[in-house]
Design a protein around this motif. Structure first.
Motif, PDB file in Angstrom:
ATOM      1  N   SER A   9       0.839  -1.204   0.000  1.00 39.14           N
ATOM      2  CA  SER A   9       0.000   0.000   0.000  1.00 39.14           C
ATOM      3  C   SER A   9       0.872   1.251   0.000  1.00 39.14           C
ATOM      4  CB  SER A   9      -0.941   0.007   1.202  1.00 39.14           C
ATOM      5  OG  SER A   9      -0.194   0.042   2.407  1.00 39.14           O
ATOM      6  N   LEU A  10       2.017   1.172   0.639  1.00 40.56           N
ATOM      7  CA  LEU A  10       2.954   2.284   0.636  1.00 40.56           C
ATOM      8  C   LEU A  10       3.566   2.473  -0.749  1.00 40.56           C
ATOM      9  CD1 LEU A  10       4.629   4.404   2.100  1.00 40.56           C
ATOM     10  CD2 LEU A  10       6.252   2.612   2.668  1.00 40.56           C
ATOM     11  N   ALA A  11       3.858   1.380  -1.412  1.00 44.02           N
ATOM     12  CA  ALA A  11       4.469   1.466  -2.729  1.00 44.02           C
ATOM     13  C   ALA A  11       3.507   2.047  -3.759  1.00 44.02           C
ATOM     14  CB  ALA A  11       4.937   0.085  -3.180  1.00 44.02           C
ATOM     15  N   GLY A  29       8.898  20.386 -24.291  1.00 45.32           N
ATOM     16  CA  GLY A  29       9.107  18.949 -24.474  1.00 45.32           C
ATOM     17  C   GLY A  29       9.801  18.297 -23.294  1.00 45.32           C
ATOM     18  N   ARG A  30      10.776  18.981 -22.708  1.00 45.44           N
ATOM     19  CA  ARG A  30      11.504  18.424 -21.560  1.00 45.44           C
ATOM     20  C   ARG A  30      10.591  18.319 -20.337  1.00 45.44           C
ATOM     21  NH1 ARG A  30      16.912  16.983 -22.945  1.00 45.44           N
ATOM     22  NH2 ARG A  30      17.475  18.313 -24.680  1.00 45.44           N
ATOM     23  N   ILE A  31       9.767  19.326 -20.132  1.00 46.11           N
ATOM     24  CA  ILE A  31       8.840  19.293 -19.001  1.00 46.11           C
ATOM     25  C   ILE A  31       7.771  18.229 -19.225  1.00 46.11           C
ATOM     26  CG2 ILE A  31       7.088  20.611 -17.754  1.00 46.11           C
ATOM     27  CD1 ILE A  31       8.783  23.098 -18.268  1.00 46.11           C
ATOM     28  N   ALA A  32       7.264  18.133 -20.455  1.00 50.71           N
ATOM     29  CA  ALA A  32       6.233  17.140 -20.772  1.00 50.71           C
ATOM     30  C   ALA A  32       6.764  15.720 -20.584  1.00 50.71           C
ATOM     31  CB  ALA A  32       5.730  17.337 -22.193  1.00 50.71           C
ATOM     32  N   THR A  33       8.034  15.493 -20.896  1.00 54.00           N
ATOM     33  CA  THR A  33       8.637  14.183 -20.693  1.00 54.00           C
ATOM     34  C   THR A  33       8.665  13.829 -19.217  1.00 54.00           C
ATOM     35  OG1 THR A  33      10.027  14.497 -22.634  1.00 54.00           O
ATOM     36  CG2 THR A  33      10.699  12.804 -21.088  1.00 54.00           C
ATOM     37  N   GLN A  34       9.074  14.770 -18.385  1.00 61.25           N
ATOM     38  CA  GLN A  34       9.128  14.526 -16.942  1.00 61.25           C
ATOM     39  C   GLN A  34       7.735  14.288 -16.374  1.00 61.25           C
ATOM     40  OE1 GLN A  34      12.005  14.165 -15.279  1.00 61.25           O
ATOM     41  NE2 GLN A  34      10.746  13.477 -13.580  1.00 61.25           N
ATOM     42  N   ILE A  35       6.750  15.033 -16.860  1.00 59.37           N
ATOM     43  CA  ILE A  35       5.374  14.842 -16.397  1.00 59.37           C
ATOM     44  C   ILE A  35       4.859  13.467 -16.808  1.00 59.37           C
ATOM     45  CG2 ILE A  35       2.990  15.632 -16.712  1.00 59.37           C
ATOM     46  CD1 ILE A  35       4.106  18.488 -16.857  1.00 59.37           C
ATOM     47  N   ALA A  36       5.140  13.033 -18.028  1.00 66.61           N
ATOM     48  CA  ALA A  36       4.689  11.719 -18.495  1.00 66.61           C
ATOM     49  C   ALA A  36       5.313  10.598 -17.664  1.00 66.61           C
ATOM     50  CB  ALA A  36       5.034  11.549 -19.974  1.00 66.61           C
ATOM     51  N   ILE A  37       6.585  10.734 -17.328  1.00 66.69           N
ATOM     52  CA  ILE A  37       7.246   9.726 -16.491  1.00 66.69           C
ATOM     53  C   ILE A  37       6.591   9.660 -15.114  1.00 66.69           C
ATOM     54  CG2 ILE A  37       9.415   9.289 -15.241  1.00 66.69           C
ATOM     55  CD1 ILE A  37      10.858  10.208 -17.814  1.00 66.69           C
ATOM     56  N   THR A  38       6.255  10.812 -14.552  1.00 69.92           N
ATOM     57  CA  THR A  38       5.612  10.853 -13.236  1.00 69.92           C
ATOM     58  C   THR A  38       4.205  10.281 -13.297  1.00 69.92           C
ATOM     59  OG1 THR A  38       6.898  12.836 -12.729  1.00 69.92           O
ATOM     60  CG2 THR A  38       5.028  12.361 -11.308  1.00 69.92           C
ATOM     61  N   LEU A  39       3.454  10.584 -14.349  1.00 67.62           N
ATOM     62  CA  LEU A  39       2.090  10.059 -14.480  1.00 67.62           C
ATOM     63  C   LEU A  39       2.079   8.543 -14.654  1.00 67.62           C
ATOM     64  CD1 LEU A  39       0.428  12.708 -16.812  1.00 67.62           C
ATOM     65  CD2 LEU A  39       0.030  12.400 -14.382  1.00 67.62           C
ATOM     66  N   MET A  40       3.091   8.001 -15.340  1.00 65.69           N
ATOM     67  CA  MET A  40       3.167   6.550 -15.536  1.00 65.69           C
ATOM     68  C   MET A  40       3.686   5.835 -14.296  1.00 65.69           C
ATOM     69  SD  MET A  40       4.496   5.907 -19.384  1.00 65.69           S
ATOM     70  CE  MET A  40       5.763   7.144 -19.453  1.00 65.69           C
ATOM     71  N   GLY A  41       4.462   6.518 -13.468  1.00 61.62           N
ATOM     72  CA  GLY A  41       5.041   5.881 -12.299  1.00 61.62           C
ATOM     73  C   GLY A  41       6.401   5.272 -12.566  1.00 61.62           C
ATOM     74  N   LYS A  42       7.062   5.688 -13.635  1.00 59.53           N
ATOM     75  CA  LYS A  42       8.365   5.123 -13.969  1.00 59.53           C
ATOM     76  C   LYS A  42       9.448   5.523 -12.975  1.00 59.53           C
ATOM     77  CE  LYS A  42       8.877   3.924 -18.661  1.00 59.53           C
ATOM     78  NZ  LYS A  42       9.547   4.228 -19.913  1.00 59.53           N
ATOM     79  N   LYS A  44       9.171   5.205  -9.842  1.00 56.93           N
ATOM     80  CA  LYS A  44       9.022   4.348  -8.675  1.00 56.93           C
ATOM     81  C   LYS A  44       9.685   2.995  -8.920  1.00 56.93           C
ATOM     82  CE  LYS A  44       4.687   6.301  -7.088  1.00 56.93           C
ATOM     83  NZ  LYS A  44       3.316   6.000  -6.688  1.00 56.93           N
ATOM     84  N   PRO A  45      10.195   2.356  -7.890  1.00 54.91           N
ATOM     85  CA  PRO A  45      10.836   1.057  -8.085  1.00 54.91           C
ATOM     86  C   PRO A  45       9.861  -0.073  -8.382  1.00 54.91           C
ATOM     87  CG  PRO A  45      10.891   1.675  -5.775  1.00 54.91           C
ATOM     88  CD  PRO A  45      10.351   2.850  -6.531  1.00 54.91           C
ATOM     89  N   ILE A  46       8.576   0.136  -8.183  1.00 52.30           N
ATOM     90  CA  ILE A  46       7.585  -0.918  -8.418  1.00 52.30           C
ATOM     91  C   ILE A  46       6.946  -0.805  -9.794  1.00 52.30           C
ATOM     92  CG2 ILE A  46       7.005  -1.186  -5.997  1.00 52.30           C
ATOM     93  CD1 ILE A  46       4.409   0.528  -6.937  1.00 52.30           C
ATOM     94  N   PHE A  47       7.513   0.000 -10.692  1.00 49.29           N
ATOM     95  CA  PHE A  47       6.884   0.260 -11.992  1.00 49.29           C
ATOM     96  C   PHE A  47       6.664  -1.028 -12.764  1.00 49.29           C
ATOM     97  CE2 PHE A  47       7.464   0.954 -16.588  1.00 49.29           C
ATOM     98  CZ  PHE A  47       6.307   1.651 -16.830  1.00 49.29           C
ATOM     99  N   ASN A  48       5.461  -1.146 -13.308  1.00 47.79           N
ATOM    100  CA  ASN A  48       5.092  -2.249 -14.191  1.00 47.79           C
ATOM    101  C   ASN A  48       4.224  -1.622 -15.277  1.00 47.79           C
ATOM    102  OD1 ASN A  48       4.303  -4.558 -15.448  1.00 47.79           O
ATOM    103  ND2 ASN A  48       3.285  -5.455 -13.683  1.00 47.79           N
ATOM    104  N   PRO A  49       4.524  -1.845 -16.558  1.00 51.96           N
ATOM    105  CA  PRO A  49       3.760  -1.171 -17.623  1.00 51.96           C
ATOM    106  C   PRO A  49       2.265  -1.469 -17.618  1.00 51.96           C
ATOM    107  CG  PRO A  49       5.737  -2.165 -18.513  1.00 51.96           C
ATOM    108  CD  PRO A  49       5.626  -2.621 -17.096  1.00 51.96           C
ATOM    109  N   SER A  50       1.864  -2.607 -17.051  1.00 52.17           N
ATOM    110  CA  SER A  50       0.453  -2.971 -17.102  1.00 52.17           C
ATOM    111  C   SER A  50      -0.344  -2.477 -15.897  1.00 52.17           C
ATOM    112  CB  SER A  50       0.311  -4.486 -17.205  1.00 52.17           C
ATOM    113  OG  SER A  50       0.837  -5.094 -16.047  1.00 52.17           O
ATOM    114  N   THR A  51       0.336  -1.919 -14.901  1.00 50.11           N
ATOM    115  CA  THR A  51      -0.383  -1.408 -13.734  1.00 50.11           C
ATOM    116  C   THR A  51      -0.293   0.111 -13.699  1.00 50.11           C
ATOM    117  OG1 THR A  51       1.561  -1.587 -12.330  1.00 50.11           O
ATOM    118  CG2 THR A  51       0.068  -3.463 -12.357  1.00 50.11           C
TER     119      THR A  51
END
Length: 170
Positions: A9-11, A29-42, A44-51
């Motif tokens: 739950s913490l993760a 473009g540089r800001i949009a890239t950082q925002i997209a990474i944050t929105l996807m959760g990339k 975080k160490p628990i990143f999974n493309p399907s979640t």
């Protein structure tokens, strides 16, 4: 043996990030890239493309988007209604005048997210505002990837405890 390791739950807890477009010197473009990474959760160490494990992003000051070159005059956005002769185009300058810089930022971030079922869900976590004010002041935890306030929630207390333990071991 349990398959769950650690505090899941913490993760999967979502934090709120604030990006001030007026004070940020990076291009769109540089800001949009950082925002997209944050929105996807990339980030975080628990990143999974399907979640869906991404965070919320609040972008303020979108009227001051910085672009390089002559993109404001030359970049065009296209839309088509699938009817013959109905291809419409609008330049970035006219789009910013008509809809604001927030719409331009949303289109840039949308193009950087994966084209799957999670795209609209992730994009809904992006909140854009033309001016400096926004109603999410109490939720903001990070400003441009720096922790800014003391949290009162147990989840954020546990996050800070983990960060302190990582710093102590390093």
């Amino acid at each position: 043996m349990s398959q769950n390791i650690g505090r899941t739950s913490l993760a999967y807890a979502r934090s709120w990030h604030l990006i001030d477009m007026a004070s940020d010197q990076r291009s769109l473009g540089r800001i949009a890239t950082q925002i997209a990474i944050t929105l996807m959760g990339k980030h975080k160490p628990i990143f999974n493309p399907s979640t869906d494990c991404g965070d919320y992003v609040v972008a303020v000051g979108c009227h001051d988007l910085h672009t390089t070159g002559k993109k404001k005059e030359k970049k065009k956005y296209y839309s088509h209604s699938t009817r013959p002769g109905r291809l419409q185009e609008i330049t970035m300058e006219r789009m910013m005048a008509k809809y604001g810089g927030g719409e331009v930022l949303k289109k840039a971030v949308s193009g950087m997210l994966p084209k799957n079922r999670l795209r609209e869900i992730r994009l809904a976590r992006l909140r854009v505002f033309e001016g400096p004010g926004h109603p999410y002041k109490e939720n903001i935890v990070k400003i441009n990837d720096a922790t800014v306030r003391e949290s009162t929630t147990p989840v954020m207390d546990a996050v800070k405890e983990l960060e302190r333990s990582k710093e102590a071991t390093a």
